[in-house]
Design a protein around this motif. Structure first.
Motif, PDB file in Angstrom:
ATOM      1  N   LEU A  24       4.672  -4.660  -9.251  1.00 42.96           N
ATOM      2  CA  LEU A  24       3.333  -4.586 -10.091  1.00 42.96           C
ATOM      3  C   LEU A  24       2.290  -3.548  -9.831  1.00 42.96           C
ATOM      4  O   LEU A  24       1.147  -3.499 -10.298  1.00 42.96           O
ATOM      5  CB  LEU A  24       2.984  -6.033 -10.246  1.00 42.96           C
ATOM      6  CG  LEU A  24       3.714  -7.170 -10.889  1.00 42.96           C
ATOM      7  CD1 LEU A  24       3.140  -8.531 -10.509  1.00 42.96           C
ATOM      8  CD2 LEU A  24       3.822  -6.986 -12.306  1.00 42.96           C
ATOM      9  N   VAL A  25       2.567  -3.022  -8.558  1.00 41.28           N
ATOM     10  CA  VAL A  25       1.640  -2.321  -7.891  1.00 41.28           C
ATOM     11  C   VAL A  25       1.051  -1.291  -8.951  1.00 41.28           C
ATOM     12  O   VAL A  25      -0.400  -0.649  -8.686  1.00 41.28           O
ATOM     13  CB  VAL A  25       2.038  -1.822  -6.649  1.00 41.28           C
ATOM     14  CG1 VAL A  25       2.733  -0.524  -6.603  1.00 41.28           C
ATOM     15  CG2 VAL A  25       0.716  -1.453  -5.702  1.00 41.28           C
ATOM     16  N   ASN A  26       1.743  -0.606  -9.673  1.00 42.66           N
ATOM     17  CA  ASN A  26       1.565   0.578 -10.544  1.00 42.66           C
ATOM     18  C   ASN A  26       1.107  -0.115 -12.124  1.00 42.66           C
ATOM     19  O   ASN A  26       1.226   0.655 -12.849  1.00 42.66           O
ATOM     20  CB  ASN A  26       2.455   1.573 -10.826  1.00 42.66           C
ATOM     21  CG  ASN A  26       3.751   0.864 -11.251  1.00 42.66           C
ATOM     22  OD1 ASN A  26       4.243  -0.364 -11.039  1.00 42.66           O
ATOM     23  ND2 ASN A  26       4.757   1.756 -12.130  1.00 42.66           N
ATOM     24  N   ARG A  27       0.758  -1.293 -12.173  1.00 43.64           N
ATOM     25  CA  ARG A  27       0.511  -2.007 -13.467  1.00 43.64           C
ATOM     26  C   ARG A  27       1.304  -1.362 -14.533  1.00 43.64           C
ATOM     27  O   ARG A  27       1.050  -0.861 -15.600  1.00 43.64           O
ATOM     28  CB  ARG A  27      -0.882  -1.572 -13.773  1.00 43.64           C
ATOM     29  CG  ARG A  27      -2.044  -2.012 -13.103  1.00 43.64           C
ATOM     30  CD  ARG A  27      -3.430  -1.679 -13.455  1.00 43.64           C
ATOM     31  NE  ARG A  27      -4.444  -1.742 -12.324  1.00 43.64           N
ATOM     32  CZ  ARG A  27      -5.165  -2.672 -12.069  1.00 43.64           C
ATOM     33  NH1 ARG A  27      -4.778  -3.838 -12.793  1.00 43.64           N
ATOM     34  NH2 ARG A  27      -5.821  -2.751 -11.091  1.00 43.64           N
ATOM     35  N   PRO A  28       2.774  -2.041 -14.376  1.00 45.57           N
ATOM     36  CA  PRO A  28       3.932  -1.347 -15.196  1.00 45.57           C
ATOM     37  C   PRO A  28       3.646  -1.963 -16.569  1.00 45.57           C
ATOM     38  O   PRO A  28       3.184  -3.053 -16.667  1.00 45.57           O
ATOM     39  CB  PRO A  28       5.119  -2.050 -14.684  1.00 45.57           C
ATOM     40  CG  PRO A  28       4.696  -3.210 -13.830  1.00 45.57           C
ATOM     41  CD  PRO A  28       3.214  -2.925 -13.332  1.00 45.57           C
ATOM     42  N   VAL A  68       0.835  -1.070  -0.037  1.00 45.35           N
ATOM     43  CA  VAL A  68       0.034   0.068  -0.154  1.00 45.35           C
ATOM     44  C   VAL A  68       0.787   1.222  -0.007  1.00 45.35           C
ATOM     45  O   VAL A  68       0.506   1.925  -0.940  1.00 45.35           O
ATOM     46  CB  VAL A  68      -0.939   0.120   1.269  1.00 45.35           C
ATOM     47  CG1 VAL A  68      -1.584   1.424   1.315  1.00 45.35           C
ATOM     48  CG2 VAL A  68      -2.026  -1.029   0.944  1.00 45.35           C
ATOM     49  N   VAL A  69       1.889   1.374   1.087  1.00 42.76           N
ATOM     50  CA  VAL A  69       2.816   2.351   1.112  1.00 42.76           C
ATOM     51  C   VAL A  69       3.361   2.669  -0.509  1.00 42.76           C
ATOM     52  O   VAL A  69       3.857   3.923  -0.606  1.00 42.76           O
ATOM     53  CB  VAL A  69       3.448   2.281   2.353  1.00 42.76           C
ATOM     54  CG1 VAL A  69       4.901   2.876   1.970  1.00 42.76           C
ATOM     55  CG2 VAL A  69       3.111   2.359   3.538  1.00 42.76           C
ATOM     56  N   THR A  99       2.133   8.189 -11.912  1.00 39.17           N
ATOM     57  CA  THR A  99       2.397   9.391 -12.687  1.00 39.17           C
ATOM     58  C   THR A  99       3.695  10.092 -11.974  1.00 39.17           C
ATOM     59  O   THR A  99       3.885   9.702 -10.979  1.00 39.17           O
ATOM     60  CB  THR A  99       1.158  10.447 -12.607  1.00 39.17           C
ATOM     61  OG1 THR A  99       0.910  10.371 -11.326  1.00 39.17           O
ATOM     62  CG2 THR A  99       0.107   9.863 -13.328  1.00 39.17           C
ATOM     63  N   ALA A 100       4.319  10.940 -12.730  1.00 39.71           N
ATOM     64  CA  ALA A 100       5.316  11.567 -12.047  1.00 39.71           C
ATOM     65  C   ALA A 100       4.766  12.684 -11.145  1.00 39.71           C
ATOM     66  O   ALA A 100       3.834  13.440 -11.632  1.00 39.71           O
ATOM     67  CB  ALA A 100       6.207  12.215 -12.991  1.00 39.71           C
ATOM     68  N   LEU A 124      -1.025   7.081  -6.644  1.00 40.75           N
ATOM     69  CA  LEU A 124      -2.266   6.388  -6.901  1.00 40.75           C
ATOM     70  C   LEU A 124      -3.255   6.549  -5.716  1.00 40.75           C
ATOM     71  O   LEU A 124      -2.689   6.655  -4.742  1.00 40.75           O
ATOM     72  CB  LEU A 124      -2.094   4.826  -7.191  1.00 40.75           C
ATOM     73  CG  LEU A 124      -1.105   4.485  -8.475  1.00 40.75           C
ATOM     74  CD1 LEU A 124      -0.922   2.870  -8.140  1.00 40.75           C
ATOM     75  CD2 LEU A 124      -1.780   4.739  -9.589  1.00 40.75           C
ATOM     76  N   PRO A 125      -4.414   6.662  -5.879  1.00 40.72           N
ATOM     77  CA  PRO A 125      -5.574   6.820  -4.839  1.00 40.72           C
ATOM     78  C   PRO A 125      -5.452   5.826  -3.845  1.00 40.72           C
ATOM     79  O   PRO A 125      -5.115   4.755  -4.256  1.00 40.72           O
ATOM     80  CB  PRO A 125      -6.850   7.131  -5.492  1.00 40.72           C
ATOM     81  CG  PRO A 125      -6.768   7.061  -7.056  1.00 40.72           C
ATOM     82  CD  PRO A 125      -5.404   6.536  -7.164  1.00 40.72           C
ATOM     83  N   ARG A 126      -5.604   6.133  -2.514  1.00 34.79           N
ATOM     84  CA  ARG A 126      -5.580   5.023  -1.524  1.00 34.79           C
ATOM     85  C   ARG A 126      -6.433   3.949  -1.725  1.00 34.79           C
ATOM     86  O   ARG A 126      -5.813   2.828  -1.385  1.00 34.79           O
ATOM     87  CB  ARG A 126      -5.789   5.700  -0.187  1.00 34.79           C
ATOM     88  CG  ARG A 126      -5.121   5.111   1.090  1.00 34.79           C
ATOM     89  CD  ARG A 126      -5.025   6.004   2.228  1.00 34.79           C
ATOM     90  NE  ARG A 126      -4.177   6.999   2.509  1.00 34.79           N
ATOM     91  CZ  ARG A 126      -4.392   8.347   2.720  1.00 34.79           C
ATOM     92  NH1 ARG A 126      -5.645   8.734   3.057  1.00 34.79           N
ATOM     93  NH2 ARG A 126      -3.480   9.095   2.712  1.00 34.79           N
ATOM     94  N   ARG A 127      -7.538   4.158  -1.988  1.00 32.33           N
ATOM     95  CA  ARG A 127      -8.481   3.106  -2.146  1.00 32.33           C
ATOM     96  C   ARG A 127      -8.099   2.083  -3.104  1.00 32.33           C
ATOM     97  O   ARG A 127      -8.252   0.799  -3.109  1.00 32.33           O
ATOM     98  CB  ARG A 127      -9.975   3.737  -2.428  1.00 32.33           C
ATOM     99  CG  ARG A 127     -10.979   2.794  -1.852  1.00 32.33           C
ATOM    100  CD  ARG A 127     -12.261   3.233  -2.513  1.00 32.33           C
ATOM    101  NE  ARG A 127     -12.611   2.971  -4.007  1.00 32.33           N
ATOM    102  CZ  ARG A 127     -13.431   3.695  -4.533  1.00 32.33           C
ATOM    103  NH1 ARG A 127     -14.339   4.394  -3.873  1.00 32.33           N
ATOM    104  NH2 ARG A 127     -13.645   3.596  -5.805  1.00 32.33           N
ATOM    105  N   GLU A 128      -7.769   2.827  -4.648  1.00 30.14           N
ATOM    106  CA  GLU A 128      -7.251   1.774  -5.388  1.00 30.14           C
ATOM    107  C   GLU A 128      -5.896   0.867  -5.159  1.00 30.14           C
ATOM    108  O   GLU A 128      -5.767  -0.124  -5.492  1.00 30.14           O
ATOM    109  CB  GLU A 128      -6.697   2.811  -6.788  1.00 30.14           C
ATOM    110  CG  GLU A 128      -6.722   1.865  -8.005  1.00 30.14           C
ATOM    111  CD  GLU A 128      -6.161   2.675  -9.161  1.00 30.14           C
ATOM    112  OE1 GLU A 128      -6.668   3.806  -9.171  1.00 30.14           O
ATOM    113  OE2 GLU A 128      -5.319   2.191  -9.902  1.00 30.14           O
TER     114      GLU A 128
END
Lengths: 308, 266
Positions: A147-151, A96-97, B4-5, A104-108
């Motif tokens: 993978l958290v940011n859907r790279p 999460v952190v 995003t940056a 990214l928004p917390r909920r997402e």
């Protein structure tokens, strides 16, 4: 996805990467194979936009890491060689952190964390401290975190180094699923079996240079024979050194490699070659016939083994 | 949605809020107890008990009506400094070397500058908590000449904290291992604590020692705090103190960014 041309990296007077050309396309799984110190990790750190390029051209997702580092890092995932997990945070908090660093928004991020824990089979450890995880679980958590940011591009530096065989297979299985899902994977490894299992195409690196490029099968076909007969002799068989023994059998194979503990006979038909060795009155303590691997390709190209 | 940056450094640093909040949730209980108990012990032992042996002559105590009133601001400023050392020595070594937390932060869109900015924010929160508690603990001891002065002393602690936080962070960020910390504490923190005018007026020191004491950042913080709590505010002296602390904080900031960048971006 990655375009490198004449890429160099030097630290003081030492040149870790000495001019390499690489082109990684979307959706493929690409590997850097080479021993420790070949320049793989230095290359990966430049590709991850955390280490400045010393020379040549490098473009990641069409962007220049010197000027667009944050944009690049926002869109790629990085699984470093050493786990950089926060060992005092829970497994879930680590995800999460980290997701929050990407804006990214917390909920997402929370939803994503639960999906990823499911994916790396750590759901029941979600509230455990990282300290309590095994090496293989930490590795899977690091992969989940990357993978958290859907790279669009996932970089894995030695993803299974230091893991026991069972844990490696679990990691490979997860990475194989990512590959099938169309994620572009770039990995470094000094394990030839890892490269064979996971990559569509790879480059063999040695001393900062690329010495060969192709698919695992093509490289084997090009640089080695179909089979290998390994001969182990007792300690100094009949007082003869390996070199002397090698000369006695060299006409039986396309090529003979002398290793400290055995002879490798490169041949199309290993069983037949072993039979001929016995016909000559030589009695190896043990013989093994196997398919050629990338290890043999590396040995052929550099004269050295991958794992010292 | 992919990452995003950040559009500016503050927005980037703000993305680290959840990290620091998680760290805070994990550690606040222990630090809350120490930040309440430590000042209480100091005030009772040094101010009340030791102070009982000291003739309180306002002329010899920079205008304080009691020894307790004299050392209270000194202890407050020392508390700010000690909190900063606690947050910017071993924790920084841990994040740069043991846990490599900084490396995971900068593998994301965040940069070294934003990482330091966020950590300075966290240090300020810590100092605000511990100094806030300190002020409340001391209030019943009747050591503040004016409420306005006591309230004004609070932001002074934040400034003093920054003046220590940036250079100490810079120092820690470039160290190969933790062994110099023992030296930094013994030859840095403790002499500062003892000789920067917290416990006695620096006028008692001879020539060069007094000059040396007045060159330390803690003395500037102590003197500024004391002129506020004793209601003896002098604008020109105060301006010098503020300028000194601001310059130190700013120089320390550039040094910190330089040292951590050199360590991590290779």
């Amino acid at each position: 996805m990655i375009l490198a041309s004449g890429l160099r990296k030097s630290f003081g007077g030492f040149e870790a990467v000495r001019g390499i050309d690489v082109d990684v396309r979307r959706g493929e799984s690409f590997g850097f194979l080479g021993p420790n110190g070949a320049g793989k990790s230095s290359t990966m750190r430049m590709v991850a936009a955390v280490s400045p390029v010393s020379g040549g051209v490098l473009r990641i997702l069409g962007l220049d890491p010197a000027t667009d580092g944050p944009e690049i890092r926002a869109r790629i995932g990085v699984c470093p060689q050493e786990d950089t997990l926060d060992t005092e945070l829970t497994v879930r908090d680590n995800l999460v952190v980290y997701g929050r660093y990407f804006g990214l928004p917390r909920r997402e991020v929370r939803e994503r964390a639960d999906e990823l824990l499911e994916f790396v089979q750590l759901t029941d450890k979600a509230n455990a401290k990282v300290d309590d995880l095994s090496g293989g679980m930490k590795r899977r958590l690091t992969i989940a975190r990357s993978l958290v940011n859907r790279p669009e591009l996932l970089l894995l530096d030695e993803p299974t180094t230091g893991l026991d065989p069972q844990a490696r297979h679990v990691v490979w299985d997860r990475l194989f699923r990512l590959k099938q899902a169309g994620v572009t994977l770039v990995l470094t490894t000094h394990y030839m079996d890892e490269a064979e299992q996971l990559t569509d195409r790879l480059v063999v690196m040695d001393k900062g240079l690329i010495v060969a490029e192709g698919s695992p099968l093509d490289l084997i076909a090009e640089h080695s024979t179909r089979e290998v007969a390994e001969l182990r002799f007792g300690v100094a068989e009949e007082g003869e050194s390996h070199e002397v023994l090698a000369r006695k059998v060299e006409d039986l194979a396309e090529r003979v490699e002398v290793l400290p503990d055995r002879l490798l006979l490169y041949t199309a038909d290993g069983e037949e070659t072993v039979a001929k060795v016995h016909e000559r009155g030589l009695t190896p303590a043990a013989t093994l016939v196997r398919r050629s691997t990338l290890e043999d390709v590396f040995l052929r190209l550099t004269g050295r083994t991958l794992v010292d | 949605m992919s990452g995003t940056a950040p559009t500016n450094p503050l927005a980037g640093a703000a993305r680290l809020t959840d990290y620091w909040a998680t760290v805070y949730r994990r550690t606040w209980k222990g630090s809350a107890v120490t930040s309440f108990v430590a000042p209480l012990f100091y005030v009772v032992a040094m101010g009340v008990l030791l102070g009982g042996f000291i003739d309180a002559e306002p002329d010899r105590l920079e205008g304080a009506a009691s020894y307790l009133a004299f050392i209270a601001p000194g202890l407050l400023a020392s508390q700010a400094m000690t909190t900063v050392f606690g947050e910017t020595t071993y924790p920084v070594m841990s994040m740069v070397k043991w846990q490599k937390t900084y490396f995971s932060m900068t593998a994301s869109p965040l940069s070294v500058r934003e990482v330091i900015l966020a950590q300075m924010g966290f240090v300020l929160v810590r100092v605000a908590m511990s100094c806030g508690v300190f002020l409340l603990v001391m209030a019943p001891f009747d050591v503040f000449e004016s409420w306005v002065g006591a309230l004004a002393a609070f932001p002074v602690q934040l400034l003093l904290a920054l003046a220590f936080a940036t250079p100490v962070f810079a120092l820690s960020a470039g160290l190969a291992d933790e062994s110099p910390f023992a030296l930094i504490y013994r030859l840095g923190l403790i002499p500062l604590f003892l000789f920067s005018g917290a416990f006695f007026p620096v006028a008692n020191l001879d020539g060069w020692m007094q000059v040396l004491a007045k060159a330390t950042p803690l003395w500037h913080g102590v003197d500024l705090t004391r002129m506020l709590t004793l209601d003896r505010f002098d604008p020109s002296t105060a301006a010098v103190h503020v300028a000194y602390l601001v310059v130190l904080a700013v120089l320390g900031w550039f040094w910190a960014v330089h040292r951590l960048t050199k360590r991590m971006v290779v």
